[in-house]
Design an enzyme around this catalytic site. Structure first.
Site, PDB file in Angstrom:
ATOM      1  N   ILE A   1       0.780  -1.211  -0.093  1.00 21.61           N
ATOM      2  CA  ILE A   1      -0.009  -0.061   0.039  1.00 21.61           C
ATOM      3  C   ILE A   1       0.937   1.334  -0.021  1.00 21.61           C
ATOM      4  CG2 ILE A   1      -2.052  -1.160   1.226  1.00 21.61           C
ATOM      5  CD1 ILE A   1      -0.984   0.066   3.677  1.00 21.61           C
TER       6      ILE A   1
ATOM      7  N   LYS B   1      16.042   3.529   3.635  1.00 23.93           N
ATOM      8  CA  LYS B   1      15.714   4.507   2.730  1.00 23.93           C
ATOM      9  C   LYS B   1      14.242   4.521   2.952  1.00 23.93           C
ATOM     10  CE  LYS B   1      15.941   6.699  -1.724  1.00 23.93           C
ATOM     11  NZ  LYS B   1      16.589   6.822  -3.107  1.00 23.93           N
TER      12      LYS B   1
ATOM     13  N   GLY C   1       6.003   0.846  10.510  1.00 29.14           N
ATOM     14  CA  GLY C   1       5.054   1.639   9.839  1.00 29.14           C
ATOM     15  C   GLY C   1       4.108   2.485  10.630  1.00 29.14           C
ATOM     16  N   GLU C   2       3.600   1.935  11.396  1.00 30.35           N
ATOM     17  CA  GLU C   2       2.331   2.671  12.229  1.00 30.35           C
ATOM     18  C   GLU C   2       3.042   3.394  13.397  1.00 30.35           C
ATOM     19  OE1 GLU C   2      -1.002   0.843  11.991  1.00 30.35           O
ATOM     20  OE2 GLU C   2      -0.600  -0.809  11.174  1.00 30.35           O
TER      21      GLU C   2
ATOM     22  N   GLY D   1       7.422  -4.085  13.608  1.00 28.77           N
ATOM     23  CA  GLY D   1       6.378  -3.328  13.262  1.00 28.77           C
ATOM     24  C   GLY D   1       7.123  -1.865  13.219  1.00 28.77           C
TER      25      GLY D   1
HETATM   26 MO1  MOS Z   1      -2.553   0.093   8.919  1.00 28.23          MO
HETATM   27  S1  MOS Z   1      -4.243   0.470   9.919  1.00 28.23           S
HETATM   28  O1  MOS Z   1      -3.376  -0.731   7.656  1.00 28.23           O
HETATM   29  O2  MOS Z   1      -2.071   1.669   8.485  1.00 28.23           O
END
Ligand code: MOS
Length: 738
Positions: free
Chosen positions: A466, A633, A704-705, A702
């Site tokens: 994504i 990067k 990204g979040e 993890g």
């Molecule tokens: Mo995650 S809630 O799919 O950024």
């Protein structure tokens, strides 16, 4: 030493993305395509009593107008959740379009107009007349709090110790309430589907974070075997939770295509997206903290309520990380949800964590002022050396080093703690900090590698990208362990023909799919070794797969690279042009013995105009510890993106509802504000790498979040420092500072 992992690597799909070669859901070319346009209802709750579609049907190019009166009924739903275990539900009660005359929320789809062209469908959609019987609705979470109930599933909510007594006896306490409005994902790419039937076989091009749950959803809806459904989604232009679940549009599109016996495309408008894909729920939180004069926490009470829809329960795990982030013997952190006549909320970037930590980390800042103690010193005084919830050791935790490095880079020691004490000309300067936390989750995932004698490889897994750079990171992992260069590896994803992978969510893709790619590469290595050792004169005889590596076209002993064989020769001798290995990776049981978390420390500077109340985030230093960094990067980009999300949440984002009509008033990018370049100034992201051999074979957590989690609180804390005003209701807009 790794050759590729850990090196700054540009996106392997970058050129395709910027030259239009990368195809997004709505861009697939399908012959004989018809276009659907959704008609939205105009009341918040009630029943449709009449539909007049005659004028629309007579409009040029219109092929069909589908309403609940003529739309086929979809079969029973199977659970299609692929979500954090805390939020998984047994029964799928998600909304599906045109299945009854009932209205559950304003701007609910009530018809689909299908026409020869998009413009004809859009025009005719305005000609559909709907009559309703209205019922009273409730869309305001603030006034619906009294009806809140504990979610039926989620983390256990049992208190730890005796928080009420501990709070009563505490020397210093803080009690405060925090409010976060509904926020909406606004990915650049709109949600869209193209559905093509060939007999009872269905192909859907969809925007999704997981092709597999869309397949399950469509197969059960249309009563056909999963094997008859293909879902294709190679590129996704942002999603961040908005495409974790199959929403109503793929089934609606497929329904229309089956009815008119032609392929149909439905692309949602920005306005339609606001009631189609979920949102971050409206959240109200009450926090009470008790501490001794040295700042050691004795009591933490964190109560959260957020909204869900009237037909389905969603829970955001708002208070979950509160249980693990600081050492405190007495704690209560209950979450409740309350029904509203709105669509069901969903996960939105750092779901639960960013909302919960906004409240907790604001309250910690308030406590630091009550104690007259430095906010960073307060965090260190309550540093959790082991998981306070389970008592387990952390598999790794470099948060202390994050605090140290961030404070040093930021110059935190020069902070005058007095509010309104620091200035830049006429602007008020504020410095604030917060802690970030996220999980280190891993899901089962499968990858397939076809390794060819010519020294190229094809790698596939049905995951999604994504935007974080999954194409690139998987190519890197495969190239690293197959001993190839990046150009020799082709990685494909986003198709139900590929091996099973979890949704791209929860920041678990690299740990899950990366481990599968790694495992598949080792399987290829093992297979080549076995083939090589059929030859009795092989210099690798007696070696185990773990002792050898592939590099420069050779299979060689790690400890003694002079003992090697040519891979091409081994394959030729065995008459093989290619070999294929499929590997399923699963979380190791070893993980259960540890607490697994990723952490970060955020330091921000704001400058506030005392006359206008405008806030600029002029500096942000974010230091994160999330295991090993595969691609620095892309990883820096992830964390920068997290800070930008945090700026939006802190200062700009709010979905405004006119509760008289239960209607969203700003479903567009003109009135729903997200940060633009002018809002984003200096952001520096740093990593403290952790050597974690427990989490997964790659040692990744993890990330990204994580980058977003502490930012809204750090900004709110900086705003307090600048102005002396504690804003407990997001977003911090100028009116609240005047
Ligand atoms: Mo995650 S809630 O799919 O950024």
């Amino acid at each position: 030493m790794t050759r590729i992992i850990g090196k700054e690597t540009s996106r392997v799909d970058g050129v395709a993305k910027v030259t239009g070669k990368a195809k997004y859901a709505a861009e697939f070319q399908v012959p004989d395509l018809a276009y659907g346009f959704i008609v939205l209802g105009t009341i918040a709750k009630g029943t449709i009593t009449a539909m007049d579609t005659r004028e629309a049907e007579a409009s040029p190019g219109v092929l069909r107008v589908l309403t609940h009166l003529n739309a086929p009924r979809l079969g029973p739903k199977q659970s299609t959740e692929e979500a954090p275990p805390t939020a998984r539900r047994e029964r799928d009660k998600s909304f599906r379009a045109l299945q009854s005359d009932q209205i559950f929320f304003n701007a609910q789809p009530v018809a689909l107009v299908v026409a020869e062209t998009y413009e004809q469908a859009r025009h005719a959609a305005r000609l559909v007349r709907v009559t309703y019987r209205e019922e009273p609705h409730h869309t305001d979470t603030e006034t619906a709090q009294g009806r809140a109930r504990p979610p039926s599933q989620g983390r256990p909510q049992t208190p730890r110790g005796d928080p009420d007594t501990a709070l009563r006896d505490a020397e210093v306490k803080v009690v405060a309430e925090y409010h976060i409005p509904i926020e909406h994902h606004n990915p650049m790419e709109p949600h869209a589907s193209i559905a093509v039937w060939q007999g009872d076989r269905l192909t859907v091009f969809d925007k999704t974070q997981t092709v597999f749950t869309v397949r399950t959803h469509l197969a059960s809806g249309f009563g056909i075997p999963e094997a008859n459904v293909s879902v294709v989604s190679p590129f996704v232009g942002g999603a961040f939770g908005s495409s974790l679940r199959p929403h109503y549009h793929p089934a609606l599109t497929a329904m229309a295509a089956r009815e008119i016996r032609r392929p149909v495309k439905v692309v949602l408008t920005r306005r339609q997206m606001y009631t189609a894909h979920g949102y971050r729920p409206h959240t109200v939180q009450r926090i009470a903290l008790g501490a001794d004069r040295a700042g050691r926490l004795s009591a933490m009470i964190h109560e959260a309520v957020h909204n869900t829809s009237s037909f389905e329960e969603f829970s955001d795990d708002t208070t979950g990380f509160t249980r693990q982030v600081y050492a405190c013997p007495n704690l209560s952190a209950p979450l409740r949800v309350t029904q509203t006549d709105l669509p069901t909320p969903t996960w939105m970037r750092a779901p639960g964590a960013v909302s919960g930590m906004f409240a907790l980390e604001s309250a910690m800042d308030e406590l630091s002022y009550a104690l007259r103690m430095d906010p960073l010193a307060l965090r260190l005084a309550n540093y959790a050396e082991t998981d306070p919830e389970s008592g387990k050791p952390f598999s790794s935790k470099a948060l202390r080093e994050c605090y140290r490095l961030g404070a040093e880079k930021f110059g935190w020691k020069d902070r005058n703690p007095e509010p309104r004490s620091m200035r830049d000309g006429r602007l008020l300067v504020g410095w604030g900090m917060a802690t970030g936390v996220w999980g280190a989750m891993q899901m089962p995932a499968t990858a397939r590698i076809t390794f060819r004698a010519d020294g190229t490889a094809h790698v596939a897994s049905g995951t999604s990208d994504i935007g974080p750079g999954t194409y690139t990171v998987m190519t890197m992992i495969a190239a690293e362990y197959l001993g190839l260069n990046l150009e020799q590896v082709e990685f494909e994803l986003g198709d139900t023909r590929f091996p099973q992978a979890p949704s791209q969510g929860g920041s678990w893709t690299t740990s899950s799919v990366g481990s599968a790619v790694y495992g598949a590469a080792l399987a290829v290595t093992g297979r080549l070794l076995a083939l090589a050792n059929r030859d009795t004169s092989s210099p690798l005889r007696g070696a185990a797969a773990a002792d050898v590596e592939m590099l420069e076209g050779r299979l060689r002993l790690k400890a003694d690279p002079s003992r090697s064989v040519s891979i091409a020769e081994v394959m030729r001798r065995n008459d093989l042009a290619e070999i294929t290995e499929t590997y399923e990776s699963k979380p190791s049981p070893e993980r259960d013995k540890y607490a697994l978390l990723a952490h970060g420390a955020q330091f921000v500077e704001v400058k506030v105009d005392p006359d206008l109340g405008t806030v600029r985030v002029t500096r942000a230093i974010e230091v994160t510890a999330c295991g090993k960094i595969i691609n620095p990067k892309a990883s820096h980009s992830q964390e920068i993106g997290g800070v930008v999300w945090g700026i939006g949440m802190a200062l700009q984002e709010a979905t405004e509802i006119d509760h008289r009509y239960g209607r969203i008033m700003n479903p567009n990018l003109q009135h729903y504000h997200v940060p633009v370049n002018a809002d984003v100034h200096m952001i520096e992201t740093l990593f403290v790498e952790e050597d974690d051999t427990i989490v997964n074979p790659l040692g990744v957590k993890g990330m990204g979040e994580l980058g977003m989690v502490g930012i809204p609180a750090a900004i709110a804390n900086a705003v307090f420092h600048a102005t002396g005003k504690r804003i407990r209701e997001l977003p911090i807009t100028p009116d609240k500072l005047l």
